[in-house]
Design an enzyme around this catalytic site. Structure first.
Site, mmCIF file in Angstrom:
data_model
loop_
_atom_site.group_PDB
_atom_site.id
_atom_site.type_symbol
_atom_site.label_atom_id
_atom_site.label_comp_id
_atom_site.label_asym_id
_atom_site.label_seq_id
_atom_site.Cartn_x
_atom_site.Cartn_y
_atom_site.Cartn_z
ATOM 1 N N THR A 1 1.276 7.094 0.008
ATOM 2 C CA THR A 1 0.642 5.804 -0.082
ATOM 3 C C THR A 1 0.347 5.381 -1.612
ATOM 4 O O THR A 1 0.432 6.345 -2.516
ATOM 5 C CB THR A 1 -0.780 6.135 0.628
ATOM 6 O OG1 THR A 1 -1.564 4.850 0.545
ATOM 7 C CG2 THR A 1 -1.583 7.017 -0.188
ATOM 8 N N THR B 1 -4.019 7.206 8.624
ATOM 9 C CA THR B 1 -4.131 6.133 7.678
ATOM 10 C C THR B 1 -5.463 5.519 7.606
ATOM 11 O O THR B 1 -6.163 5.855 8.530
ATOM 12 C CB THR B 1 -3.050 5.029 7.980
ATOM 13 O OG1 THR B 1 -3.146 3.860 7.011
ATOM 14 C CG2 THR B 1 -3.207 4.579 9.488
ATOM 15 N N GLY B 2 -5.791 4.870 6.785
ATOM 16 C CA GLY B 2 -7.143 4.213 6.729
ATOM 17 C C GLY B 2 -8.127 4.532 5.383
ATOM 18 O O GLY B 2 -7.357 5.248 4.564
ATOM 19 N N ARG C 1 -8.854 8.067 -8.704
ATOM 20 C CA ARG C 1 -9.067 8.010 -7.289
ATOM 21 C C ARG C 1 -8.065 8.950 -6.519
ATOM 22 O O ARG C 1 -7.046 8.150 -6.545
ATOM 23 C CB ARG C 1 -9.801 7.061 -6.563
ATOM 24 C CG ARG C 1 -10.206 7.101 -5.159
ATOM 25 C CD ARG C 1 -9.209 6.815 -4.161
ATOM 26 N NE ARG C 1 -9.628 6.442 -2.775
ATOM 27 C CZ ARG C 1 -8.734 6.477 -1.949
ATOM 28 N NH1 ARG C 1 -7.632 6.426 -1.945
ATOM 29 N NH2 ARG C 1 -9.208 6.274 -0.538
ATOM 30 N N VAL C 2 -8.086 10.122 -5.859
ATOM 31 C CA VAL C 2 -7.329 10.312 -4.692
ATOM 32 C C VAL C 2 -7.647 10.082 -3.409
ATOM 33 O O VAL C 2 -8.928 10.660 -3.271
ATOM 34 C CB VAL C 2 -6.733 11.746 -5.023
ATOM 35 C CG1 VAL C 2 -5.628 12.270 -4.184
ATOM 36 C CG2 VAL C 2 -6.123 11.692 -6.469
ATOM 37 N N GLY C 3 -6.896 9.905 -2.480
ATOM 38 C CA GLY C 3 -7.479 9.613 -0.983
ATOM 39 C C GLY C 3 -7.252 10.704 -0.246
ATOM 40 O O GLY C 3 -6.792 11.954 -0.801
ATOM 41 N N ASP C 4 -6.838 10.631 0.904
ATOM 42 C CA ASP C 4 -6.494 11.724 1.995
ATOM 43 C C ASP C 4 -5.104 11.893 1.983
ATOM 44 O O ASP C 4 -4.629 12.880 2.477
ATOM 45 C CB ASP C 4 -7.204 11.180 3.477
ATOM 46 C CG ASP C 4 -6.366 10.077 3.851
ATOM 47 O OD1 ASP C 4 -6.250 9.150 2.958
ATOM 48 O OD2 ASP C 4 -5.896 9.987 5.049
ATOM 49 N N GLY D 1 -9.374 6.643 2.941
ATOM 50 C CA GLY D 1 -9.212 8.147 2.736
ATOM 51 C C GLY D 1 -10.633 9.030 2.615
ATOM 52 O O GLY D 1 -10.482 10.034 2.967
ATOM 53 N N THR E 1 -0.773 2.692 4.473
ATOM 54 C CA THR E 1 -0.290 4.224 4.199
ATOM 55 C C THR E 1 0.843 4.566 5.425
ATOM 56 O O THR E 1 0.531 4.380 6.486
ATOM 57 C CB THR E 1 -1.385 5.083 4.363
ATOM 58 O OG1 THR E 1 -2.298 4.683 3.097
ATOM 59 C CG2 THR E 1 -1.059 6.560 4.003
ATOM 60 N N SER F 1 0.916 -1.162 -0.112
ATOM 61 C CA SER F 1 0.227 -0.008 -0.041
ATOM 62 C C SER F 1 0.843 1.441 -0.086
ATOM 63 O O SER F 1 0.226 2.326 0.059
ATOM 64 C CB SER F 1 -1.096 -0.054 1.298
ATOM 65 O OG SER F 1 -0.274 -0.029 2.490
HETATM 66 N N1 GLY Z 1 -5.359 6.579 3.448
HETATM 67 C C1 GLY Z 1 -4.898 6.347 1.994
HETATM 68 C C2 GLY Z 1 -6.161 6.137 1.168
HETATM 69 O O1 GLY Z 1 -7.140 6.071 1.440
HETATM 70 O O2 GLY Z 1 -5.825 6.414 -0.067
#
Ligand code: GLY
Length: 257
Positions: free
Chosen positions: A141, A174-175, A151-154, A177, A123, A20
């Site tokens: 990450t 982490t987790g 897609r982009v996360g947090d 996003g 992450t 990840s």
């Molecule tokens: N926390 C990483 C993601 O959701 O991409």
């Protein structure tokens, strides 16, 4: 401190067995590994890259965005072009054997729901503080496994995956996003420390906010770490299984020689 934050997470980015983070990460549903990273100094400077492919160390490109451009965030092909202009080699976006096998297994079912993701959602977020009180943080990450392309996360979003204010402290998540993005959990945690919460209390407030805003919280995982500028720290997560490392080894100048 920026060196500590950047180099600390580079170790994980370089580990192709990590599913990840970095180029060994699990791909999106179309078979592309896309990487997100950000870095922040306690003085407020920040840099970020999203949706980059074939870059071994996205955290270093995020730092270059911070230090070499007037911007905070570069995305996709523009970020990759910038990295190449800075002398970084862009590799073909191939999958490791393990990532390919996992993707092919996923393709058999194509289950699009985000699952509670404890083991394969690690992450890396790192918070650093030196003896003078200087702070920095980094977060990197490959994002949610088998996400939609684009897609982009947090993790690369300042205030979501990472926030550092040297007057107060820092936090990183982490987790899943999407849950973090909807609450800007690290910004929330730092602001809670600003008004007097301990890092532990601040982490608990942030996770409780995520739970309050996500009726399906039992099906997702978010973990958060916070580090106060006074050196105290806290951590909290929705589900059990969230582990972190804390190192308060005091190094002397000689250890850097
Ligand atoms: N926390 C990483 C993601 O959701 O991409």
């Amino acid at each position: 401190m920026l060196d500590a934050a950047e180099r600390g997470v580079m170790v994980i980015e370089a580990d192709d067995s990590n599913g990840s983070v970095g180029l060994g990460g699990l791909p999106d549903r179309d078979g592309n590994v896309t990487l997100d990273a950000c870095i922040m100094h306690g003085d407020g400077r920040a840099g970020s890259v999203c949706f980059v492919q074939g870059i071994r160390h996205p955290i270093s490109v995020a730092r270059m965005v911070m230090e070499q451009t007037p911007h905070v965030m570069l995305v996709g092909k523009g970020a990759e072009q910038f990295a190449r202009e800075q002398g970084i080699t862009q590799k073909p976006n191939t999958l490791t054997d393990a990532a390919r096998a996992a993707w092919q297994k996923w393709l058999a079912e194509k289950k699009y729901a985000a699952v509670i993701n404890i083991e394969n959602h690690d992450t890396i977020g790192l918070l650093a503080l030196d003896q003078r009180g200087t702070m920095a943080g980094a977060c990197t990450t490959s994002g949610l496994a088998f996400k939609m392309h684009g897609r982009v996360g947090d993790s690369p979003i300042i205030g979501a995956g990472l926030f550092v204010d040297g007057d107060v402290g820092g936090a990183t998540c982490t987790g899943l996003g999407e849950a973090v993005l909807r609450t800007l959990a690290t910004h929330l945690a730092v602001e809670r420390m600003r008004i007097g919460d301990t890092p532990q209390q601040a982490c608990e407030v942030a996770i409780k906010r995520i739970i309050a805003k996500n009726p399906s919280w039992r099906d997702l995982q978010v973990g958060i770490l916070a580090l106060h500028r006074d050196g105290t720290h806290g951590a909290y997560s929705i589900q059990p299984g969230f582990t972190y490392a804390f190192n308060d080894e005091v190094r002397t100048a000689a250890s850097y020689l």
